[in-house]
Scaffold this active site. Structure first.
Site, mmCIF file in Angstrom:
data_model
loop_
_atom_site.group_PDB
_atom_site.id
_atom_site.type_symbol
_atom_site.label_atom_id
_atom_site.label_comp_id
_atom_site.label_asym_id
_atom_site.label_seq_id
_atom_site.Cartn_x
_atom_site.Cartn_y
_atom_site.Cartn_z
ATOM 1 N N LYS A 92 62.961 150.095 93.733
ATOM 2 C CA LYS A 92 62.094 148.949 93.664
ATOM 3 C C LYS A 92 62.048 149.277 95.339
ATOM 4 O O LYS A 92 63.298 148.719 95.120
ATOM 5 C CB LYS A 92 62.525 147.897 92.567
ATOM 6 C CG LYS A 92 61.342 146.651 92.885
ATOM 7 C CD LYS A 92 61.393 146.057 94.221
ATOM 8 C CE LYS A 92 63.450 144.629 94.018
ATOM 9 N NZ LYS A 92 62.583 143.685 95.828
ATOM 10 N N ARG A 141 59.713 151.439 90.382
ATOM 11 C CA ARG A 141 58.421 149.693 90.141
ATOM 12 C C ARG A 141 58.459 149.901 91.508
ATOM 13 O O ARG A 141 58.512 151.093 92.228
ATOM 14 C CB ARG A 141 59.594 148.963 90.400
ATOM 15 C CG ARG A 141 60.394 148.318 89.089
ATOM 16 C CD ARG A 141 61.434 147.716 88.247
ATOM 17 N NE ARG A 141 60.943 145.947 89.393
ATOM 18 C CZ ARG A 141 62.237 145.022 89.752
ATOM 19 N NH1 ARG A 141 62.841 145.576 89.799
ATOM 20 N NH2 ARG A 141 61.561 144.542 90.172
ATOM 21 N N ASN A 154 70.599 143.987 95.787
ATOM 22 C CA ASN A 154 70.121 143.093 97.186
ATOM 23 C C ASN A 154 69.610 141.992 97.144
ATOM 24 O O ASN A 154 69.397 141.389 97.743
ATOM 25 C CB ASN A 154 69.140 144.288 96.800
ATOM 26 C CG ASN A 154 68.665 143.958 95.629
ATOM 27 O OD1 ASN A 154 69.138 143.806 94.660
ATOM 28 N ND2 ASN A 154 66.875 143.987 95.597
ATOM 29 N N ALA A 201 84.682 156.369 93.293
ATOM 30 C CA ALA A 201 84.860 155.973 92.244
ATOM 31 C C ALA A 201 84.690 154.346 92.281
ATOM 32 O O ALA A 201 85.540 154.193 92.432
ATOM 33 C CB ALA A 201 84.894 156.202 91.333
ATOM 34 N N TYR A 232 70.475 151.265 89.171
ATOM 35 C CA TYR A 232 69.118 150.412 90.290
ATOM 36 C C TYR A 232 69.507 150.978 91.939
ATOM 37 O O TYR A 232 70.581 150.443 92.556
ATOM 38 C CB TYR A 232 69.372 148.974 90.326
ATOM 39 C CG TYR A 232 68.613 147.670 90.618
ATOM 40 C CD1 TYR A 232 67.154 148.494 90.255
ATOM 41 C CD2 TYR A 232 69.172 147.230 91.670
ATOM 42 C CE1 TYR A 232 66.305 147.647 91.058
ATOM 43 C CE2 TYR A 232 68.335 146.755 92.428
ATOM 44 C CZ TYR A 232 66.795 146.708 92.002
ATOM 45 O OH TYR A 232 65.825 145.932 92.216
ATOM 46 N N ASN A 283 74.316 162.611 97.057
ATOM 47 C CA ASN A 283 74.455 162.512 95.485
ATOM 48 C C ASN A 283 73.931 160.936 95.366
ATOM 49 O O ASN A 283 75.379 160.401 95.786
ATOM 50 C CB ASN A 283 75.717 163.341 95.157
ATOM 51 C CG ASN A 283 76.087 163.142 93.367
ATOM 52 O OD1 ASN A 283 75.141 163.673 92.422
ATOM 53 N ND2 ASN A 283 76.529 162.683 93.973
ATOM 54 N N HIS A 306 72.218 159.142 86.127
ATOM 55 C CA HIS A 306 72.503 158.332 85.513
ATOM 56 C C HIS A 306 72.203 156.849 86.203
ATOM 57 O O HIS A 306 72.759 155.964 86.649
ATOM 58 C CB HIS A 306 73.020 158.794 84.027
ATOM 59 C CG HIS A 306 73.819 160.187 85.365
ATOM 60 N ND1 HIS A 306 73.207 160.994 84.520
ATOM 61 C CD2 HIS A 306 74.917 160.547 85.742
ATOM 62 C CE1 HIS A 306 74.148 162.438 84.318
ATOM 63 N NE2 HIS A 306 74.420 162.093 85.138
#
Length: 221
Positions: free
Chosen positions: A121, A103, A156, A193, A136, A147, A133
């Site tokens: 974005k 974006r 955000n 994780a 956002y 990584n 994968h």
């Protein structure tokens, strides 16, 4: 009907000019390129691709199939497969897609890999970084050689305003990490994780958990 026929004629003329200049259009009839677009030699445009609004594409690239490039600048030897790129900059030797969405305000440095179902974005991504994968990255500055694990989200928006996330060089972000902005992850740090990071992470430190807590202050400790 007449307008459609006129547009088809003009589009074929534009496509022919690019092919005569050394651009490969695999299927010109399914390729839509605006008149103000520039494309370098030896770039290959796959079927179903749209390039518009003054975009600039360098040489030796592969764009498509089914890519949309809009108001963007792309360097040399870049691959963009089945992705939507809007008002963004992609430097040399990067690859994007399939099914990524860049974006407005995205800046991708050289050698970056943006994988499937990644959305960015207003974000800067440093050289050699991999975002493989389902992530956002918004209102963020990501360093070099980072990584970013699958499912990572920069949180955000707090419901009222947007906040920035900063990630230093050589950071490892574990899968499903939530980076709750405003937050900073220091150089060489790691997140486990599923971590929810709400506080700054010192350089070289490792944090895990919900909310993320410090378990190692540096790689040697």
């Amino acid at each position: 009907v007449e307008l459609s026929e006129a547009e088809r004629i003009i589009r074929r003329r534009i496509n022919r000019q690019h092919m005569l200049a050394g651009v490969t259009l695999v299927d010109p009839d399914s390729t839509y390129i605006d008149a103000d677009v520039e494309i370098g030699e030896d770039t290959r445009i796959e079927p179903g691709t749209i390039v518009r609004r003054g975009s600039r594409i360098g040489g030796g690239c592969v764009i498509g199939p089914a890519a949309v490039i809009e108001d963007s600048t792309i360097g040399d030897r870049v691959t963009v497969r089945s992705s939507f790129v809007q008002s963004s900059v992609i430097d040399d030797d990067a690859d994007v897609g399939p099914y990524a969405h860049l974006r407005p305000g995205t800046r991708i440095a050289s050698g970056v890999h943006i994988g499937n179902y990644v959305e960015t974005k207003n974000a800067t991504v440093g050289s050699g970084t991999h975002i493989g994968h389902f992530s956002y990255i918004g209102d963020a500055e990501i360093g070099s050689r980072v990584n970013v694990g699958a499912g990572t989200i920069t949180c955000n928006f707090d419901g009222f305003q947007k906040h920035k996330t900063t990630v230093g060089d050589d950071v490892f972000i574990g899968c499903d990490t939530m980076l709750v902005a405003p937050v900073e992850v220091g150089e060489g740090a790691r997140t486990g994780a599923g971590s929810v990071v709400t506080k700054p992470v010192p350089p070289g430190a490792t944090v895990v958990g919900v909310p993320a807590r410090l378990i190692r202050r540096s790689r040697g400790e």
